[in-house]
Enzyme design. Structure first.
Site, short mmCIF file in Angstrom:
data_model
loop_
_atom_site.label_atom_id
_atom_site.label_comp_id
_atom_site.label_asym_id
_atom_site.label_seq_id
_atom_site.Cartn_x
_atom_site.Cartn_y
_atom_site.Cartn_z
N ASP A 89 -0.33 4.98 6.62
CA ASP A 89 -0.46 3.76 6.08
C ASP A 89 -0.25 3.19 4.51
OD1 ASP A 89 -1.85 1.08 5.84
OD2 ASP A 89 -3.63 1.76 6.86
N HIS B 125 0.08 1.27 9.18
CA HIS B 125 -1.29 0.55 9.32
C HIS B 125 -1.22 -0.01 10.43
CE1 HIS B 125 -4.48 -1.87 7.70
NE2 HIS B 125 -3.99 -2.96 8.16
N SER C 207 -8.88 -2.68 9.31
CA SER C 207 -8.09 -3.49 8.30
C SER C 207 -9.04 -4.29 7.66
CB SER C 207 -6.96 -3.95 9.04
OG SER C 207 -6.29 -4.58 8.01
#
Lengths: 387, 387
Positions: free
Chosen positions: B325, B358, B156
């Site tokens: 995601d 995610h 991320s």
């Protein structure tokens, strides 16, 4: 009346009507609601056979003002769909737009005075369901002398009401038109509603829903709620195309300002939408409507079997979805269609290629409008309406 | 140290270190930051050649505490990935976790005292970028005597830092491992960050960021911000599977309670997450980190051409994404991969089939961990590290 020089259809002036209902309305959440008013508008003329009426149900932030120009000079929220010569042609159909109970646009709602206290209802206004709205709408139909609608139609939450009509009053509609809708909210849908409600309820100016008496408005909560909602109405693609990473008031190559204030266009747009909304929408109504969305689940009484629920229906169906709608995705509509087919009900289904996400149901997409126009013409000939 | 009876690897106790930096750090937003501290942890041993160091960069709400058991008895946020015998094997690699400037977990941040006022920095703490963090991390590497990392890695926002390392210090890393990340936020990503920031900033207890002095916390804003974030970390599918329309404390067939309080399990879960977060996370840090996310866009200085930006890199890349995601979708990773290939850089790419959205980058998915294990082994042999 406004006249346009071009070929664009002219906007029709319209005036809202108001009816009082004194018979108690039994509510899904228990108890009954006594003495309420519903505001509505109508377009076109009811024929002698009373067979050409279409009821249009509204979604979260809309009202009875579906089409035409009201006294405030505002165009109806579905004016591109409903009017003379439009897909839902008011030269042929008698169209009714009704403001739901609990709303903040004229019908009895949390802002109205609770006769037992002399103060606004506020948080004491009952929790409502889609089914409660449909029962109230059926009474409006009674008063207008409409035994059976040619169609009940709506998009999003409006589509849920149309679906509920087909189950609660199967004999009272010939067609159900359910657009960009779903038979139940997903956990993610409920999650977004819950965050929006938390933003409102935890705003200190909400005052437990009694902010009217405090002379304030939970503006901050409403703004955040609307911003969240708005993100879910637009597709990722259309946001990328309209806003992308554009900077507010800067050229492409210019430096960032390094600020928590507005930097990107999308921030400016969302704040504007949030502030506008906070200026006209009632916070308690927001809670009522999002909760009605959460609770809608006609299959629930049938052990989760949607086809068993839909087996109560007797009308024909048009179901439509939009490819980029991620709030109520095409999959949600397909689930309805499959359940209807399992009941041997007649259903037309269209998955419309549109980049705009959930909002597409409000927009003037040629493929979409052509579909509705064709379906309405078929309805008219099925019902033997004069051309 | 904790011992487990089974074959599960034991949790390694770890102690955070702290370094003071007195040389001013030039910031992307202008000016420089003078006199700051960074907190870090390390796992394993730096070899004599100083060639086995891996820097792990953290995402929004994590810290330097990557692995092992800290003095508070908490397991690191990536303990399933980093440790003896784990995919990033600390018997072979010397792994560093660093808390970024502006964070609220020990490094200098808005809660720290601004020496020029004697009060917490609060809103006067500078706006930071991913690049600022990388420059600060490079100084930490200098102090630890690490000229070149075997790898810089992160998921991320951590992946953005790894990517920025490859561009700002191309000679100082052999490998860049960029997981569930993106080369720039979309309008929708920025929109979610903006709503979260508005929830915080408009909380009356935020006091323009000077809430420390007022002795309060903008808990409501932080809760809403975290709830929004959390929805975007989970896939629609995993939410449906874990929560669906389950009612809190009720059986499947039981009646609704008709309330705006908790009705559905998903509401209870989100509120709990929001409240927990508001109890430990600093509101000003939330602004800093979300803004760094928004601003990250290495292609911007190259007219939007990502391959021109990435042409500065000299290392090898592992890029990985997760199928469900929707925060940073596989498409974002593919864009990075294509730009790297256009620069003739060596890149391995994996799109991992995982239902968790995610959040998958933090979870123990066998396919994912096997990929990282194999890549780390290849790195070790490329770098000539002893087995």
């Amino acid at each position: 009346m406004l006249f346009h020089s071009g070929s664009e259809p002219q906007a029709v002036p319209v005036k809202a009507e108001r009816l009082h209902f004194s018979e108690p309305l039994e509510l899904a959440g228990g108890g009954s609601f006594l003495g309420y008013e519903l505001v509505y508008e109508s377009y076109g003329r009811l024929n002698a056979e009373r067979s050409n009426a279409i009821l249009i149900c509204h979604a979260l932030n809309a009202s009875h003002h579906v089409a035409g120009l009201n006294e405030e000079g505002e165009l109806g929220w579905w004016d591109n769909m409903v009017g003379p010569g439009k897909p839902i042609d008011t030269e042929r159909f008698f169209v009714i737009g009704v403001n739901n109970l609990g709303s903040c646009f004229g019908s009895t709602g949390p802002m109205s005075i609770n006769p037992s206290t002399g103060k606004p209802w506020g948080p004491d206004f009952p929790v409502l369901t889609v089914e409660d709205w449909v029962h109230a709408q059926a009474r409006l139909a009674d008063r207008l002398g409409i035994v059976r609608f040619a169609a009940v139609m709506g998009g999003s939450l409006g589509g849920m009401q149309a679906l509920a009509w087909s189950l609660l009053y199967p004999q009272r509609l010939a067609h159900c038109i359910c657009i960009a809708s779903t038979a139940k909210l997903s956990a993610q849908n409920i999650a977004f509603n819950e965050v929006a409600r938390r933003a409102i309820i935890t705003d200190p100016e909400f005052h437990g829903g009694r902010f009217y008496e405090a002379g304030v408005l939970p503006r901050r909560g409403l703004q955040v709620a609307r911003m969240i909602g708005h993100i879910t109405y637009l597709s990722d693609d259309v946001m990328a195309e309209r806003f992308g990473r554009l900077l507010r008031g800067r050229e492409a190559g210019e430096a960032y300002r390094y600020t928590y204030d507005i930097e990107f266009e999308i921030e400016s747009y969302l704040r504007y939408q949030g502030e506008k909304f906070a200026g006209y929408f009632d916070a308690n109504t927001y809670l009522i409507i999002t909760r009605a969305l959460d609770y809608f689940d006609p299959a629930r009484a049938f052990g989760g079997d949607l086809s068993k629920a839909l087996a109560q229906a007797r009308c024909r169906f048009l179901v439509a979805s939009f490819t980029t709608d991620w709030r109520f995705s095409p999959e949600c509509s397909r689930e309805i269609v499959q359940a209807l087919l399992a009941c041997d009900l007649e259903v037309s289904y269209a998955e419309i290629n549109a980049p705009h996400g959930h909002d597409a149901f409000l927009l003037d997409n040629p493929q979409y409008h052509q579909l509705l126009r064709a379906y309405a013409q078929r309805m008219a000939s099925n019902l033997g309406l004069a051309a």
